[in-house]
Design a protein around this motif. Structure first.
Motif, PDB file in Angstrom:
ATOM      1  N   GLY A  11       0.778  -1.231   0.000  1.00  0.00           N
ATOM      2  CA  GLY A  11       0.000   0.000   0.000  1.00  0.00           C
ATOM      3  C   GLY A  11       0.810   1.281   0.000  1.00  0.00           C
ATOM      4  N   TYR A  12       2.101   1.187   0.246  1.00  0.00           N
ATOM      5  CA  TYR A  12       2.923   2.416   0.264  1.00  0.00           C
ATOM      6  C   TYR A  12       4.353   2.105  -0.150  1.00  0.00           C
ATOM      7  CZ  TYR A  12       4.541   0.786   4.893  1.00  0.00           C
ATOM      8  OH  TYR A  12       5.065   0.054   5.932  1.00  0.00           O
ATOM      9  N   ALA A  13       5.117   3.172  -0.351  1.00  0.00           N
ATOM     10  CA  ALA A  13       6.508   3.022  -0.782  1.00  0.00           C
ATOM     11  C   ALA A  13       7.419   3.855   0.111  1.00  0.00           C
ATOM     12  CB  ALA A  13       6.670   3.473  -2.236  1.00  0.00           C
ATOM     13  N   ILE A  14       8.648   3.364   0.282  1.00  0.00           N
ATOM     14  CA  ILE A  14       9.680   4.094   1.006  1.00  0.00           C
ATOM     15  C   ILE A  14      10.744   4.522   0.001  1.00  0.00           C
ATOM     16  CG2 ILE A  14      11.460   3.984   2.786  1.00  0.00           C
ATOM     17  CD1 ILE A  14       9.762   1.785   4.132  1.00  0.00           C
ATOM     18  N   VAL A  15      10.997   5.819  -0.051  1.00  0.00           N
ATOM     19  CA  VAL A  15      12.033   6.372  -0.920  1.00  0.00           C
ATOM     20  C   VAL A  15      13.203   6.762  -0.022  1.00  0.00           C
ATOM     21  CG1 VAL A  15      12.642   8.208  -2.533  1.00  0.00           C
ATOM     22  CG2 VAL A  15      10.340   7.225  -2.580  1.00  0.00           C
ATOM     23  N   GLN A  16      14.304   6.026  -0.145  1.00  0.00           N
ATOM     24  CA  GLN A  16      15.483   6.301   0.674  1.00  0.00           C
ATOM     25  C   GLN A  16      16.548   6.997  -0.153  1.00  0.00           C
ATOM     26  OE1 GLN A  16      18.145   3.102   1.745  1.00  0.00           O
ATOM     27  NE2 GLN A  16      18.521   3.986   3.772  1.00  0.00           N
ATOM     28  N   MET A  17      16.920   8.196   0.259  1.00  0.00           N
ATOM     29  CA  MET A  17      18.027   8.892  -0.388  1.00  0.00           C
ATOM     30  C   MET A  17      19.328   8.196  -0.008  1.00  0.00           C
ATOM     31  SD  MET A  17      16.845  12.880   0.104  1.00  0.00           S
ATOM     32  CE  MET A  17      16.332  12.694   1.823  1.00  0.00           C
ATOM     33  N   ASN A  18      20.182   7.969  -0.991  1.00  0.00           N
ATOM     34  CA  ASN A  18      21.371   7.165  -0.763  1.00  0.00           C
ATOM     35  C   ASN A  18      22.530   7.687  -1.615  1.00  0.00           C
ATOM     36  OD1 ASN A  18      22.978   5.017   0.159  1.00  0.00           O
ATOM     37  ND2 ASN A  18      22.393   3.730  -1.574  1.00  0.00           N
ATOM     38  N   ARG A  19      22.949   8.911  -1.309  1.00  0.00           N
ATOM     39  CA  ARG A  19      24.078   9.517  -2.030  1.00  0.00           C
ATOM     40  C   ARG A  19      25.182   9.860  -1.037  1.00  0.00           C
ATOM     41  NH1 ARG A  19      25.892  14.826  -4.007  1.00  0.00           N
ATOM     42  NH2 ARG A  19      27.311  14.293  -5.722  1.00  0.00           N
ATOM     43  N   GLY A  20      26.136   8.954  -0.886  1.00  0.00           N
ATOM     44  CA  GLY A  20      27.170   9.153   0.112  1.00  0.00           C
ATOM     45  C   GLY A  20      26.572   9.112   1.501  1.00  0.00           C
ATOM     46  N   LYS A  21      27.370   9.434   2.502  1.00  0.00           N
ATOM     47  CA  LYS A  21      26.849   9.307   3.868  1.00  0.00           C
ATOM     48  C   LYS A  21      25.991  10.491   4.296  1.00  0.00           C
ATOM     49  CE  LYS A  21      30.852  11.248   6.323  1.00  0.00           C
ATOM     50  NZ  LYS A  21      31.869  10.981   7.369  1.00  0.00           N
ATOM     51  N   VAL A  22      26.049  11.625   3.537  1.00  0.00           N
ATOM     52  CA  VAL A  22      25.303  12.806   3.978  1.00  0.00           C
ATOM     53  C   VAL A  22      24.160  13.185   3.040  1.00  0.00           C
ATOM     54  CG1 VAL A  22      27.345  13.687   5.155  1.00  0.00           C
ATOM     55  CG2 VAL A  22      26.808  14.512   2.860  1.00  0.00           C
ATOM     56  N   GLY A  53      16.285   9.027   4.856  1.00  0.00           N
ATOM     57  CA  GLY A  53      17.696   9.122   4.518  1.00  0.00           C
ATOM     58  C   GLY A  53      18.466   7.949   5.070  1.00  0.00           C
ATOM     59  N   GLN A  54      19.665   8.227   5.584  1.00  0.00           N
ATOM     60  CA  GLN A  54      20.521   7.212   6.165  1.00  0.00           C
ATOM     61  C   GLN A  54      20.810   7.592   7.616  1.00  0.00           C
ATOM     62  OE1 GLN A  54      23.669   5.896   3.200  1.00  0.00           O
ATOM     63  NE2 GLN A  54      23.074   7.864   2.333  1.00  0.00           N
ATOM     64  N   PHE A  58      19.422  12.847   7.094  1.00  0.00           N
ATOM     65  CA  PHE A  58      18.316  12.840   6.136  1.00  0.00           C
ATOM     66  C   PHE A  58      18.883  13.399   4.836  1.00  0.00           C
ATOM     67  CE2 PHE A  58      14.537  15.049   4.332  1.00  0.00           C
ATOM     68  CZ  PHE A  58      13.701  13.956   4.192  1.00  0.00           C
ATOM     69  N   SER A  59      19.337  14.640   4.882  1.00  0.00           N
ATOM     70  CA  SER A  59      20.135  15.242   3.814  1.00  0.00           C
ATOM     71  C   SER A  59      20.842  16.464   4.377  1.00  0.00           C
ATOM     72  CB  SER A  59      19.279  15.662   2.623  1.00  0.00           C
ATOM     73  OG  SER A  59      20.040  16.439   1.717  1.00  0.00           O
ATOM     74  N   ALA A  60      22.130  16.581   4.061  1.00  0.00           N
ATOM     75  CA  ALA A  60      22.913  17.723   4.537  1.00  0.00           C
ATOM     76  C   ALA A  60      22.650  18.988   3.728  1.00  0.00           C
ATOM     77  CB  ALA A  60      24.399  17.380   4.505  1.00  0.00           C
ATOM     78  N   GLY A  61      21.761  18.895   2.724  1.00  0.00           N
ATOM     79  CA  GLY A  61      21.456  20.062   1.906  1.00  0.00           C
ATOM     80  C   GLY A  61      22.158  20.016   0.564  1.00  0.00           C
ATOM     81  N   LEU A  62      22.254  21.163  -0.079  1.00  0.00           N
ATOM     82  CA  LEU A  62      22.846  21.227  -1.408  1.00  0.00           C
ATOM     83  C   LEU A  62      24.332  20.854  -1.380  1.00  0.00           C
ATOM     84  CD1 LEU A  62      21.304  24.530  -2.845  1.00  0.00           C
ATOM     85  CD2 LEU A  62      20.345  22.213  -2.801  1.00  0.00           C
ATOM     86  N   ALA A  99      10.676  10.697   7.208  1.00  0.00           N
ATOM     87  CA  ALA A  99      11.338  10.048   8.336  1.00  0.00           C
ATOM     88  C   ALA A  99      12.747  10.629   8.398  1.00  0.00           C
ATOM     89  CB  ALA A  99      11.363   8.539   8.148  1.00  0.00           C
ATOM     90  N   ILE A 100      12.933  11.628   9.243  1.00  0.00           N
ATOM     91  CA  ILE A 100      14.167  12.420   9.260  1.00  0.00           C
ATOM     92  C   ILE A 100      15.191  11.745  10.162  1.00  0.00           C
ATOM     93  CG2 ILE A 100      15.139  14.714   9.688  1.00  0.00           C
ATOM     94  CD1 ILE A 100      12.295  15.824   9.286  1.00  0.00           C
ATOM     95  N   THR A 101      16.126  11.056   9.533  1.00  0.00           N
ATOM     96  CA  THR A 101      17.061  10.185  10.241  1.00  0.00           C
ATOM     97  C   THR A 101      18.342  10.902  10.676  1.00  0.00           C
ATOM     98  OG1 THR A 101      17.831   9.498   8.055  1.00  0.00           O
ATOM     99  CG2 THR A 101      16.251   8.058   9.163  1.00  0.00           C
ATOM    100  N   GLY A 102      18.223  12.167  11.048  1.00  0.00           N
ATOM    101  CA  GLY A 102      19.394  12.922  11.483  1.00  0.00           C
ATOM    102  C   GLY A 102      19.388  14.329  10.945  1.00  0.00           C
ATOM    103  N   HIS A 103      20.552  14.830  10.574  1.00  0.00           N
ATOM    104  CA  HIS A 103      20.689  16.212  10.116  1.00  0.00           C
ATOM    105  C   HIS A 103      19.833  16.465   8.870  1.00  0.00           C
ATOM    106  CE1 HIS A 103      23.850  17.326  12.889  1.00  0.00           C
ATOM    107  NE2 HIS A 103      24.553  16.258  12.554  1.00  0.00           N
ATOM    108  N   SER A 104      19.208  17.649   8.840  1.00  0.00           N
ATOM    109  CA  SER A 104      18.362  18.011   7.698  1.00  0.00           C
ATOM    110  C   SER A 104      18.326  19.525   7.500  1.00  0.00           C
ATOM    111  CB  SER A 104      16.945  17.472   7.914  1.00  0.00           C
ATOM    112  OG  SER A 104      16.142  17.709   6.775  1.00  0.00           O
ATOM    113  N   PRO A 105      19.490  20.177   7.372  1.00  0.00           N
ATOM    114  CA  PRO A 105      19.500  21.626   7.189  1.00  0.00           C
ATOM    115  C   PRO A 105      19.243  22.028   5.737  1.00  0.00           C
ATOM    116  CG  PRO A 105      21.741  20.808   7.142  1.00  0.00           C
ATOM    117  CD  PRO A 105      20.864  19.615   7.423  1.00  0.00           C
TER     118      PRO A 105
END
Length: 257
Positions: A11-22, A53-54, A58-62, A99-105
């Motif tokens: 019924g749903y999907a999980i989209v995990q960002m996976n570009r390096g550790k940040v 994220g990881q 979640f994502s360190a930004g640009l 699902a914010i798995t840490g830093h997300s600036p």
């Protein structure tokens, strides 16, 4: 997909960002997120989406190190694509949870605030917030609107002008996140909320989300290139370029040491 892991659940999907550790955001990652969400929007078996994220990020930004190397055409294309992704996510019709798995600036916050719910990892070290003013990037009108949507005009105005990054407790108090959860439980908490949404009549749920967001949608500049035109133009301001160059050189030297 080089930077995205897609996990299909019932019924749903999980989209995990996976570009390096940040999970720093570059043009390729933006395009992959666009393609993924476009596909999920059309998939009748997917009733909702969780973006995550990881561990610790979640994502360190640009990805400023990569973006600093872009020429004028490339940076204009990037900001247009990033603005398009924001509009795509903020107008995503199905239930959408971060699902914010840490830093997300900064850019991480841009992605997270488009969702309906945000569950963030506990820990004073983790931060979230639109700190564009502090890092010399022009914020768009579209982003000021979504911040005010969640936190109210006064608080969002003060935080944006300050370029403030919020720790979890501050973000929770401001209404920027829904709940703080131990890191290892963040995704489980998001999935629990998604399963709750799936119990509702889906037509009623989607209609209700549209009604709740109508005033926000009415305020948006739907021309992605125009909405971030100032950002792409001011990117080349000499004093801003000098500060970015110093940052990139400093960060690069840290990675080598």
């Amino acid at each position: 997909m080089e930077n995205i892991n897609l996990i299909k659940k019932e019924g749903y999907a999980i989209v995990q960002m996976n570009r390096g550790k940040v999970n720093a955001i570059n043009r390729q990652m933006v395009l992959e997120l666009q393609k993924t969400f476009e596909s999920l929007a059309l998939d009748s078996d997917t009733k909702g989406v969780i973006l995550t994220g990881q561990p610790n990020y979640f994502s360190a930004g640009l990805d400023l190190i990569e973006l600093f190397q872009y020429d004028k055409e490339e940076i204009t294309e990037f900001f247009s694509a990033f603005g398009s992704l924001y509009l795509q996510l903020v107008q995503f019709k199905k239930p959408f949870i971060s699902a914010i798995t840490g830093h997300s600036p900064a850019g991480g916050t841009v992605l997270a605030v488009t969702s309906d719910n945000r569950y963030m990892a506990q820990g004073e070290k983790y931060v979230i917030g639109l700190n564009e003013v502090a890092v010399n990037i022009q914020i768009s009108q579209n982003l000021t609107e979504i911040y005010a949507f969640w936190m109210g005009d006064g608080l969002s105005s003060r935080y944006i002008l300050e370029g403030k990054l919020l720790n979890g407790g501050e973000a929770l108090a401001a209404g920027l996140v829904d709940e703080l959860v131990p890191l290892e439980n963040v995704l489980d908490r998001a999935e629990k909320k998604m399963r709750h949404y799936l119990k509702a009549d889906q037509e009623i749920l989607l209609n209700t989300k549209a009604k709740l967001r109508k005033h926000l949608w009415d305020k948006l500049d739907l021309d992605a290139e125009n909405s971030l035109r100032e950002a792409s133009e001011l990117w080349w301001k000499p004093e801003i370029r000098a500060k970015m160059k110093a940052y990139v050189e400093s960060f690069s030297s840290k990675k080598k040491s």
